[in-house]
Design a protein around this motif. Structure first.
Motif, PDB file in Angstrom:
ATOM      1  N   HIS A 208      -1.014   9.930   0.763  1.00  0.00           N
ATOM      2  CA  HIS A 208      -2.170   9.688   1.632  1.00  0.00           C
ATOM      3  C   HIS A 208      -2.045  10.461   2.931  1.00  0.00           C
ATOM      4  O   HIS A 208      -2.995  11.076   3.415  1.00  0.00           O
ATOM      5  CB  HIS A 208      -2.288   8.192   1.973  1.00  0.00           C
ATOM      6  CG  HIS A 208      -2.671   7.349   0.806  1.00  0.00           C
ATOM      7  ND1 HIS A 208      -1.974   6.223   0.449  1.00  0.00           N
ATOM      8  CD2 HIS A 208      -3.669   7.475  -0.085  1.00  0.00           C
ATOM      9  CE1 HIS A 208      -2.525   5.695  -0.626  1.00  0.00           C
ATOM     10  NE2 HIS A 208      -3.558   6.424  -0.963  1.00  0.00           N
TER      11      HIS A 208
ATOM     12  N   LYS C 101     -10.052   2.660   3.562  1.00  0.00           N
ATOM     13  CA  LYS C 101     -10.261   3.675   2.528  1.00  0.00           C
ATOM     14  C   LYS C 101      -9.043   3.718   1.604  1.00  0.00           C
ATOM     15  O   LYS C 101      -9.163   3.811   0.389  1.00  0.00           O
ATOM     16  CB  LYS C 101     -10.461   5.038   3.203  1.00  0.00           C
ATOM     17  CG  LYS C 101     -11.315   5.987   2.382  1.00  0.00           C
ATOM     18  CD  LYS C 101     -11.771   7.167   3.214  1.00  0.00           C
ATOM     19  CE  LYS C 101     -10.844   8.343   3.027  1.00  0.00           C
ATOM     20  NZ  LYS C 101     -11.139   9.455   3.944  1.00  0.00           N
ATOM     21  N   ILE C 102      -7.870   3.621   2.213  1.00  0.00           N
ATOM     22  CA  ILE C 102      -6.646   3.653   1.419  1.00  0.00           C
ATOM     23  C   ILE C 102      -6.555   2.417   0.532  1.00  0.00           C
ATOM     24  O   ILE C 102      -6.093   2.478  -0.604  1.00  0.00           O
ATOM     25  CB  ILE C 102      -5.430   3.774   2.348  1.00  0.00           C
ATOM     26  CG1 ILE C 102      -5.299   5.235   2.749  1.00  0.00           C
ATOM     27  CG2 ILE C 102      -4.160   3.288   1.684  1.00  0.00           C
ATOM     28  CD1 ILE C 102      -4.256   5.471   3.776  1.00  0.00           C
ATOM     29  N   ARG C 104      -8.924   1.144  -0.831  1.00  0.00           N
ATOM     30  CA  ARG C 104     -10.028   1.319  -1.782  1.00  0.00           C
ATOM     31  C   ARG C 104     -11.048   0.197  -1.690  1.00  0.00           C
ATOM     32  O   ARG C 104     -11.489  -0.354  -2.710  1.00  0.00           O
ATOM     33  CB  ARG C 104      -9.493   1.414  -3.218  1.00  0.00           C
ATOM     34  CG  ARG C 104      -8.583   2.593  -3.422  1.00  0.00           C
ATOM     35  CD  ARG C 104      -8.162   2.693  -4.870  1.00  0.00           C
ATOM     36  NE  ARG C 104      -7.347   3.866  -5.081  1.00  0.00           N
ATOM     37  CZ  ARG C 104      -7.849   5.075  -5.287  1.00  0.00           C
ATOM     38  NH1 ARG C 104      -9.157   5.256  -5.335  1.00  0.00           N
ATOM     39  NH2 ARG C 104      -7.040   6.104  -5.468  1.00  0.00           N
ATOM     40  N   ARG C 105     -11.433  -0.121  -0.459  1.00  0.00           N
ATOM     41  CA  ARG C 105     -12.516  -1.086  -0.296  1.00  0.00           C
ATOM     42  C   ARG C 105     -13.834  -0.378  -0.588  1.00  0.00           C
ATOM     43  O   ARG C 105     -13.935   0.845  -0.418  1.00  0.00           O
ATOM     44  CB  ARG C 105     -12.557  -1.630   1.160  1.00  0.00           C
ATOM     45  CG  ARG C 105     -11.235  -2.149   1.688  1.00  0.00           C
ATOM     46  CD  ARG C 105     -10.604  -3.196   0.842  1.00  0.00           C
ATOM     47  NE  ARG C 105     -11.500  -4.323   0.584  1.00  0.00           N
ATOM     48  CZ  ARG C 105     -11.242  -5.303  -0.279  1.00  0.00           C
ATOM     49  NH1 ARG C 105     -10.139  -5.257  -1.018  1.00  0.00           N
ATOM     50  NH2 ARG C 105     -12.079  -6.286  -0.430  1.00  0.00           N
TER      51      ARG C 105
END
Lengths: 299, 264, 357
Positions: A208, C101-102, C104-105
């Protein structure tokens, strides 16, 4: 020579005093500008103008049209290919090397050694570098011999030769990689430790961080430096000449022969080739400058 | 991060092999002149060769001239731009970066055409003037890093204050330049001098096209005609390069940015 | 069980022991400050809670779950850094959305959450700006929004205000406290600024050389410092050396003058030398009434600080600073004049820990 205006002013102090600082200041930089005009601007202009002239000095586009004959196109193309592959290869490997040396968790002494070597290696280009690669991977080179005596592997049976396309790229990488390291290490230092930690604590992993933060931040300098490496390889003469003689039809080698003995039998075509080279190196340098300015914004 | 460490070692190892092998092979090759034993015979041949001595001396003298005149050209310019004419900075910087953009071979092509024997300034008509021309072309090669090293050096010593201090004590500008500014730039100048030397000593393209008896063309000549001597010469050149860079590193220790890093 | 439990934490870097014997229980919704000089181990402790450093021994639990072995990205903690650490390549909105975002909403949820967070920090119009277009204070507020966006169990702030101007520091610390109260989030705040710690915290942990010296409310820390270090680090303080005459009766002498101490002397042997703390604001000039302690000396320094005049009275080996309010109708006392100072018997605080610090 006409006397400089400053010298015509009578040495009357009261009159000269107000004007003096200006003319005096310009006098301080005058030698530099004379030098720059004589040895940088005029020579370049001469070639650029010459590219648009025929043998009698009349304007023409014929020289540029003549650039498109197969032999010249081919030499531009092979030079671009070699420069591009060695630039991209140098950039990728240089990036990995810089990453390993700076952020790879290696002992402290690795970094100064890497930086020192990267400062030296780009200066070891040219004829001596060609000698070194001939001694290593030439027909009688040590590695070639070792491959045969240890593994029974005949390197030159595979079609490889240090004096051909891939051999030249291998030699070019010797100065391209360290150059990349030299430019990229400061950029990697610019990646703040806190960015990685902020990404981590927000739930991110290494992927990420690199995908969303580090690579986007580094991107302009990665691409920009690759362009610089490209221009660097594109203008190189000595390494290729020492390694292959005129074995590879590089533009620079062709131009070298043209300057020596007008092998093209057309002076102005030589100018046109120069113009073509200048256009390519100027464009890649301009792109580098633009991208560089974009990176600055982040830091 | 801990898992990535072996990958780092692997990258380091591969690159070390790539960078060390040519050096080791060259050295090994240079010792093989005598059949069946290692010897420094190739080096002896090189050092005994009068052309080696002549060309090496020629290039050394020329690079010394390049350093002296390049410094004399760059220091006043950088000083003046910083002190009196900051407006000119972009122009001067552009000009000093030009040699990085325009390939050397293009510049020398221009010289050959402009300064040929039938031009207004026939620098190539006599050997002494051609030597001058080659010196000038070496100054252009050195210009980018020379200018940057000295400009950075000037910025770090605060020329303005120094100059004003000297002026308030009644010093005239030549004595300011030679008595105050130059001594403070010692490290910057010496660093760029060694970098210039490392670049100029083995330079091939310009020397060859201007047809001067320099070390670079000599290297090429030996490369085309001998087997082991080229390797010996490569080792010698590498040691010279390494020595010059070592000096720069020593000088630059504890200072921000080395000269070579700022050159690109 | 407390919400955040830290037990017997220990951390060394090479031969340096940076943190040792660190025990702390933090209740849910509590605002705790780690206060101490640089190098006292407060930041290292915070980084162990965050998961950036692994403790050599000890245990950290959040909400009854042991997190000692978890990586930072598995702990669900919010953190605000001294240097803001906003991602420079992302807009304000993208920065705040990063954690979501990470995770994954869904996009709609992220959008709503970002809006909510920007409203919380009162920067709703800045969503499309880049960090370099914001002031330092604005950047730090965005960093706070980003840390809070993932609904962390604990919020950590590592000297978040020390890179900012004095004025913004005060308004922003009030804002941080307001947001923290509103969300009821358990918070650890690291600072070296005692005024900041006193004004913002429910409880303060004063650290010195890798250990906790004292844990208490701002009131306790200021008024009843337990060690010499705490006393000197928090506020200005007189530290005087006294000789115990009779511990049971509370009699001591300072530079040969006898005074009484109303508590804390129990167990000390007669003749022992002991350090005492005395707040400048507890001391007044003059003889004072019955039952007050009195010391005589000469004035050897007068500093005019505006609303307050600080006077130093030299006894013999000891000197006592005292504050008097500025009175425009009175001239300040003169240098060299002999005076008496008085203070209550309960104002002399017995300090533990001898010479440490």
């Amino acid at each position: 020579m006409t006397p400089l205006p400053a010298e015509t002013v009578p040495p009357s102090r009261s009159l000269a005093a107000p004007a003096a600082p200006i003319s005096f200041a310009w006098l301080g930089v005058a030698p530099f500008f004379v030098f720059a005009v004589l040895f940088l601007v005029l020579p370049t202009l001469h070639l650029v103008v010459g590219a648009f002239q025929d043998a009698d000095g009349n304007f023409t586009l014929r020289n540029l049209a003549n650039l498109f004959q197969p032999q010249i196109v081919a030499s531009f193309w092979v030079t671009i290919k070699i420069s591009m592959i060695s630039a991209v290869g140098g950039a990728v490997i240089g990036f990995l090397l810089a990453y390993a040396g700076v952020m790879g968790g290696l002992p402290r002494w690795v970094r100064p050694v890497l930086m020192t070597f990267s400062g030296v290696a780009p200066n070891f280009a040219g004829i001596p570098l060609a000698f070194a690669f001939l001694a290593t991977l030439g027909r009688t080179g040590l590695v070639t011999a070792l491959l045969f005596s240890v593994f029974g592997f005949k390197l030159y049976d595979t079609g490889f030769s240090i004096t051909t396309f891939w051999g030249l790229i291998l030699a070019y990488l010797y100065f391209q990689i360290p150059l990349m390291v030299l430019i990229l290490v400061p950029a990697l230092d610019g990646l703040k430790k806190e960015w990685r930690e902020a990404s981590d604590i927000l739930g991110g992993n290494g992927w990420h961080f690199w995908r969303h933060v580090a690579i986007p931040i580094l991107w302009p300098s990665l691409v920009g430096t690759t362009l610089l490496l490209f221009a660097n390889a594109f203008g190189a003469v000595a390494t290729a000449y020492g390694l292959t003689g005129s074995g590879i039809n590089l533009v620079t080698i062709m131009l070298f022969a043209q300057i020596r003995g007008d092998v093209l039998h057309d002076q102005n075509l030589g100018y046109a080739i120069s113009l073509g080279m200048v256009v390519i190196t100027v464009l890649s340098n301009l792109a580098y400058i633009v991208l560089r300015a974009r990176t600055r914004r982040f830091q | 991060m801990r898992r990535a460490r072996w990958v780092s070692w692997l990258i380091m190892a591969i690159c070390t092999v790539y960078f060390a092998t040519p050096l080791l092979c060259t050295f090994e090759f240079s010792l093989r002149l005598k059949r069946g034993e290692y010897s420094f015979a190739a080096y002896e041949n090189v050092f005994k060769d009068s052309r080696f001595q002549e060309t090496f001396l020629y290039s050394t003298v020329l690079s010394a001239a390049t350093i002296v005149f390049g410094t004399l050209l760059v220091v006043p310019t950088a000083y003046w731009v910083q002190l009196r004419l900051p407006r000119l900075r972009p122009v001067v910087e552009f000009l000093t970066l030009m040699p990085l953009v325009i390939p050397a071979i293009i510049l020398v092509f221009g010289y050959v055409r402009i300064y040929n024997s039938s031009s207004i300034l026939p620098m190539t008509s006599a050997s002494w003037s051609t030597d001058m021309l080659l010196g000038c072309s070496y100054i252009t090669l050195a210009l980018p890093y020379m200018y940057r090293a000295i400009d950075t050096g000037l910025q770090s010593i605060d020329v303005k204050t120094l100059t004003e201090a000297a002026e308030s004590l009644g010093a005239k500008w030549p004595s300011i330049l030679f008595g105050v500014i130059l001594p403070n730039l010692r490290v910057a100048i010496v660093s760029s001098a060694f970098l210039t030397f490392a670049t100029v000593i083995g330079e091939f393209t310009m020397a060859s096209l201007l047809d001067r008896p320099a070390f670079g063309p000599y290297l090429q000549l030996i490369g085309a005609s001998r087997a082991y001597e080229p390797s010996a010469l490569a080792v010698i050149t590498f040691l010279i390069t390494w020595g010059c860079m070592g000096v720069i590193q020593l000088l630059g220790r504890g200072r921000r940015g080395s000269v070579s890093a700022s050159a690109y | 069980m407390a919400f955040l439990e830290i037990e017997n934490l220990r951390k060394t870097f090479g031969a340096n022991t940076v943190v040792q014997g660190f025990d702390l229980a933090v209740e849910k919704g509590e605002f705790i400050s780690f206060l101490g000089p640089s190098g006292c181990g407060k930041t290292t402790t915070l980084r162990m809670v965050a998961g950036f450093e692994q403790p050599d021994s000890g245990r950290i639990a959040i909400g009854n779950k042991d997190v000692t072995g978890l990586r930072a990205n598995q702990r669900q903690i919010g953190m605000v850094f001294q240097s803001y650490a906003l991602f420079p390549n992302m807009t304000v909105a993208e920065n705040v959305a990063y954690g979501l975002k990470i995770a994954r909403r869904p996009a709609a949820e992220i959008r709503a959450r970002v809006e909510e967070m920007l409203a919380l920090i009162k920067l709703p119009s800045m969503a499309q700006r880049y960090p370099h277009q914001l002031s330092g204070g604005q950047q730090q507020r965005v960093a706070l929004a980003r840390a809070l966006s993932i609904n962390p169990q604990v919020l950590l702030l590592d000297e978040p205000l020390s890179a900012l101007d004095a004025k913004i520091r005060i308004s922003l610390r009030e804002e941080i406290r307001a947001v923290q109260r509103k969300l009821g989030i358990t918070t650890i705040y690291v600072t070296h600024d005692q005024e900041e710690a006193l004004s913002i915290s429910d409880r303060i942990v004063v650290m010195n050389e890798g250990r906790i010296d004292q844990v208490g409310t701002p009131f306790e820390i200021y008024n009843r410092p337990k060690t010499r270090f705490v006393a000197s680090f928090v506020g200005t303080l007189n530290i005087v050396q006294g000789e115990v005459l009779d511990a049971a009766l509370g009699r001591i002498q300072i530079d040969g003058q006898e005074v009484k101490v109303s508590r804390g002397l129990n167990g000390l042997a007669s003749g022992a030398t002991q350090a005492f703390a005395l707040r400048p604001e507890a001391v007044t000039l003059g003889e004072g009434g019955d039952g007050r302690n009195r010391l005589r000396g000469t004035i050897d320094q007068v500093s005019f600080l505006g609303s307050v005049v600080r006077i130093r009275v030299r006894l013999k080996d000891n000197a006592i600073l005292l504050d008097t309010f500025n009175n425009p109708n009175l001239t300040p006392p003169e240098f060299g004049s002999a005076v008496a100072v008085n203070f209550g018997t309960e104002d002399l605080l017995v300090l533990e820990g001898g010479e440490r610090g």
